[in-house]
Motif scaffolding. Structure first.
Motif, mmCIF file in Angstrom:
data_model
loop_
_atom_site.group_PDB
_atom_site.id
_atom_site.type_symbol
_atom_site.label_atom_id
_atom_site.label_comp_id
_atom_site.label_asym_id
_atom_site.label_seq_id
_atom_site.Cartn_x
_atom_site.Cartn_y
_atom_site.Cartn_z
ATOM 1 N N UNK A 39 -12.482 19.252 -1.020
ATOM 2 C CA UNK A 39 -13.999 19.267 -1.408
ATOM 3 C C UNK A 39 -14.376 19.738 -2.774
ATOM 4 N N UNK A 40 -13.505 21.051 -2.969
ATOM 5 C CA UNK A 40 -13.767 21.836 -3.894
ATOM 6 C C UNK A 40 -13.313 21.255 -5.416
ATOM 7 N N UNK A 41 -12.429 20.324 -5.419
ATOM 8 C CA UNK A 41 -11.622 19.389 -6.581
ATOM 9 C C UNK A 41 -13.055 18.449 -6.844
ATOM 10 N N UNK A 42 -13.308 17.667 -5.618
ATOM 11 C CA UNK A 42 -14.113 16.833 -5.992
ATOM 12 C C UNK A 42 -15.415 17.398 -6.462
ATOM 13 N N UNK A 43 -16.124 18.396 -5.977
ATOM 14 C CA UNK A 43 -17.277 19.055 -6.368
ATOM 15 C C UNK A 43 -17.186 19.486 -7.752
ATOM 16 N N UNK A 44 -16.273 19.897 -8.564
ATOM 17 C CA UNK A 44 -15.836 20.319 -10.006
ATOM 18 C C UNK A 44 -16.068 18.813 -10.682
ATOM 19 N N UNK A 86 -16.596 7.140 -4.810
ATOM 20 C CA UNK A 86 -16.039 7.238 -3.647
ATOM 21 C C UNK A 86 -15.218 8.574 -3.203
ATOM 22 N N UNK A 87 -14.593 9.052 -4.179
ATOM 23 C CA UNK A 87 -13.947 10.221 -3.870
ATOM 24 C C UNK A 87 -14.913 11.352 -3.518
ATOM 25 N N UNK A 88 -15.995 11.612 -4.021
ATOM 26 C CA UNK A 88 -16.933 12.409 -4.227
ATOM 27 C C UNK A 88 -17.614 12.450 -2.650
ATOM 28 N N UNK A 89 -18.034 11.351 -2.148
ATOM 29 C CA UNK A 89 -18.724 11.128 -0.968
ATOM 30 C C UNK A 89 -17.919 11.352 0.443
ATOM 31 N N UNK A 90 -16.578 10.602 0.086
ATOM 32 C CA UNK A 90 -15.493 10.756 1.064
ATOM 33 C C UNK A 90 -15.041 12.315 1.168
ATOM 34 N N UNK A 91 -15.103 13.296 0.362
ATOM 35 C CA UNK A 91 -14.646 14.472 0.544
ATOM 36 C C UNK A 91 -15.884 15.331 0.856
ATOM 37 N N UNK A 92 -16.977 14.993 0.901
ATOM 38 C CA UNK A 92 -18.042 15.722 1.609
ATOM 39 C C UNK A 92 -18.135 15.661 2.933
ATOM 40 N N UNK A 93 -18.867 16.489 3.711
ATOM 41 C CA UNK A 93 -18.934 16.618 4.823
ATOM 42 C C UNK A 93 -19.826 15.355 5.496
ATOM 43 N N UNK A 94 -19.781 14.890 6.663
ATOM 44 C CA UNK A 94 -20.247 13.781 7.079
ATOM 45 C C UNK A 94 -22.110 13.701 7.064
ATOM 46 N N UNK A 95 -22.633 14.619 7.359
ATOM 47 C CA UNK A 95 -24.147 14.730 7.162
ATOM 48 C C UNK A 95 -24.532 14.845 5.671
ATOM 49 N N UNK A 96 -23.689 15.621 4.861
ATOM 50 C CA UNK A 96 -24.029 15.526 3.581
ATOM 51 C C UNK A 96 -23.636 14.151 2.812
ATOM 52 N N UNK A 97 -22.736 13.713 3.243
ATOM 53 C CA UNK A 97 -22.228 12.105 2.559
ATOM 54 C C UNK A 97 -23.470 11.272 3.009
ATOM 55 N N UNK A 98 -24.124 11.444 4.225
ATOM 56 C CA UNK A 98 -24.953 10.525 4.792
ATOM 57 C C UNK A 98 -26.418 10.843 4.109
ATOM 58 N N UNK A 99 -26.746 12.185 3.748
ATOM 59 C CA UNK A 99 -28.005 12.533 2.973
ATOM 60 C C UNK A 99 -27.659 11.929 1.583
ATOM 61 N N UNK A 100 -26.455 11.708 0.987
ATOM 62 C CA UNK A 100 -26.296 11.362 -0.487
ATOM 63 C C UNK A 100 -26.566 9.973 -0.679
ATOM 64 N N UNK A 101 -26.658 9.310 0.687
ATOM 65 C CA UNK A 101 -26.848 7.859 0.761
ATOM 66 C C UNK A 101 -28.459 7.648 0.008
ATOM 67 N N UNK A 102 -29.079 8.394 0.126
ATOM 68 C CA UNK A 102 -30.517 8.306 -0.493
ATOM 69 C C UNK A 102 -30.191 8.761 -1.931
ATOM 70 N N UNK A 103 -29.538 9.568 -2.177
ATOM 71 C CA UNK A 103 -29.485 10.175 -3.378
ATOM 72 C C UNK A 103 -29.047 9.187 -4.737
ATOM 73 N N UNK A 104 -28.283 8.081 -4.426
ATOM 74 C CA UNK A 104 -27.784 6.956 -5.340
ATOM 75 C C UNK A 104 -29.060 6.517 -5.577
#
Length: 545
Positions: free
Chosen positions: A169-174, A246-264
């Motif tokens: 998560x930290x690597x994808x976050x950077x 793909x790498x960023x959303x896959x590394x995020x926790x499930x609820x965070x990735x689900x919220x990111x669905x609206x961010x794009x």
């Protein structure tokens, strides 16, 4: 009570921004201690957070009801007139995006309250600051404040991205932070160029001023528009700027990735507002500056997303690639630059956001019941809830692939019909149908590995997921069925939304007002530009005495 309601109603347009902002600040003051003596405070934080999002959904639905009449709700902060003051504008599109944001946020927050919010500090506060940025981006009436709200939602997403910690998560976050900082720098460059040639950043004023540009000013405006297309394309994961997702959303926790669905979808929304409206058909020399690029890149994005899903080796990465494919389909509809195609884009945008958010939650429920194999696409022991989880996956897969009568099918039919008489008809049909088939193959492969190709010799799966996790996931999956039931009124709404966006004069009249003397929309004058001095003329010899 009615007096309070009457006093608040005129200010309803700003509440989608203020409500999450004040809720986030209140949650910070309340503190964050999910264990020990702070458990009671954490329970109150959950209640406050969920109540705020539920209230935000009611506000968004109320604004959508007002917008459905065709009226534009303009909120002038400090009573400063546009384009010199900050304005918030609620039209059909922004109201639709507000409702969609809250429809995703409420079940996702409910799911996170089942335990994910204890994996890191201040989850609920950061969640609401993210909502503040999302809602602000959808209601702002000028492009500079679009940048401001972009930064608010991105700063919150940086923290949410690493929520729960972990090396991956930290690597994808950077990577995510560095790339977004570069995109933000380009955003400022594009905005600066646009201001240099127009003298305004108000969206309604820009739509009028760009029609008057010519020569070098038109060239600079086109350059600014293309720079902004790069920025918004990165936010929306448009090819070739989609490989980070793909790498960023896959590394995020499930609820965070689900919220990111609206961010794009914020990037998609910005492309439509700037390139579909400001630089649209009536923009003179800078009209449709993105047209040669948008449709081919969008179709390439959709194909890449489908191929990535087919090649994925983990469940979260598969869903992340499906997110890329859905964005490509939406942008392909926008790239046709017709009202019918835009209506199809709005319908498909709502469907894809809800189903992708539900899939991100669903894959974690499945992974938690597969032992050490977890989210890898490999044979494992049978899951504890095969019927429930299998049916939810089947429903989501059918909608993603576009099988009737689910909304994925209806949205794609609307798009294919809109492309029927365009020069790109054969390409659009081939891509939309091909991507749907590849997506179906990818999800069928995943489903067979998860529920059919199991290994009974492995240790039994863990106990089933709690109703607190299953219910919000099921709600997101069933929203697609609701969209199918109410497809006709929803399509009428999206048709009216597309028509309203093309009414540039109507938007400008609502935001800028009308000159009472001429009845025309006033166009702002750049205060720093002085009129050209008159050139003295020498009288001709014949005119001299």
């Amino acid at each position: 009570m009615s007096g309070l309601f009457s006093a608040v109603w005129p200010h309803l347009s700003i509440l989608p921004v203020l409500l999450p902002a004040f809720t986030g600040m209140a949650l910070l003051l309340l503190g964050d201690a999910p264990s020990g003596h702070g458990q009671a405070r954490h329970k109150w934080a959950r209640r406050l957070s969920l109540s705020s999002v539920a209230l935000g959904l009611w506000i968004a639905v109320s604004l959508m009801g007002e917008a459905s009449t065709g009226a534009l709700q303009v909120y002038r902060l400090g009573e400063w007139p546009a384009p010199f003051g900050i304005v918030l504008v609620i039209d059909r599109l922004s109201a639709l995006m507000l409702v969609l944001t809250q429809l995703v946020a409420l079940p996702v927050l409910w799911y996170a309250s089942g335990g994910w919010d204890t994996h890191g500090r201040y989850f609920h506060a950061i969640f609401h600051f993210q909502l503040m940025g999302l809602c602000g981006a959808f209601v702002t009436g000028d492009i500079f404040n679009l940048f401001v709200f972009f930064e608010i939602l991105l700063i919150a997403s940086y923290v949410l991205m690493v929520h729960g910690q972990g090396k991956g998560r930290f690597q994808a976050g950077v990577h995510y932070v560095v790339l977004n900082l570069l995109a933000s720098a380009l955003f400022l460059i594009g905005v600066s160029l646009l201001y240099a040639v127009t003298g305004t950043l108000n969206l309604a004023d820009l739509a009028l001023r760009v029609t008057q540009l010519s020569g070098m000013e038109a060239v600079l405006a086109r350059s600014a528009a293309l720079i902004l297309l790069v920025v918004f394309g990165f936010k929306a994961a448009l090819l070739p700027l989609s490989l980070w997702l793909p790498g960023t959303y896959a590394a995020a926790s499930a609820p965070v990735a689900a919220l990111f669905a609206i961010m794009t979808k914020v990037g998609v929304y910005a492309i439509l507002r700037v390139h579909g409206v400001i630089f649209g058909d009536a923009a003179g020399e800078v009209a449709r500056v993105a047209e040669p690029w948008l449709l081919p890149l969008a179709m390439g994005t959709s194909v890449l997303g489908a191929l990535g899903a087919l090649a994925s080796r983990t469940l979260p990465r598969l869903v992340a690639w499906l997110t890329v494919a859905s964005v490509g389909t939406i942008l392909a509809a926008l790239g046709l630059f017709t009202p019918a195609a835009w209506s199809a884009a709005f319908y498909y945008l709502v469907h894809s956001t809800l189903v992708v958010a539900g899939l991100f939650l669903l894959v974690e429920l499945v992974a938690a019941q597969r032992g050490d194999v977890a989210d890898a696409l490999a044979p494992a022991s049978p899951v504890a809830q095969p019927v429930l989880l299998g049916l939810m996956l089947l429903l989501a897969a059918a909608s993603v692939a576009g099988l009737p009568p689910l909304p994925g099918f209806l949205g794609k039919v609307m798009l294919l019909k809109a492309a029927w008489s365009t020069p790109m008809q054969s390409w659009v049909w081939a891509v939309v149908l091909g991507v749907g088939f590849l997506s179906l193959l990818a999800l069928a492969r995943a489903g067979s590995l998860l529920f059919w190709n199991v290994r009974p010799d492995l240790p039994a799966a863990a106990s089933g997921a709690s109703p607190r996790l299953v219910m919000p996931t099921l709600i997101l999956c069933l929203m697609g069925v609701v969209m199918s039931i109410f497809a006709a009124p929803l399509q009428r709404y999206t048709d009216a939304t597309a028509a309203q966006l093309l009414d540039r004069q109507g938007y400008s009249r609502a935001v800028l007002g009308v000159d009472p003397a001429t009845g025309e929309v006033p166009v702002s004058v750049r205060p720093y530009r002085m009129p050209e001095p008159a050139v003295p003329t020498t009288p001709s010899p014949e005119a001299q005495p």
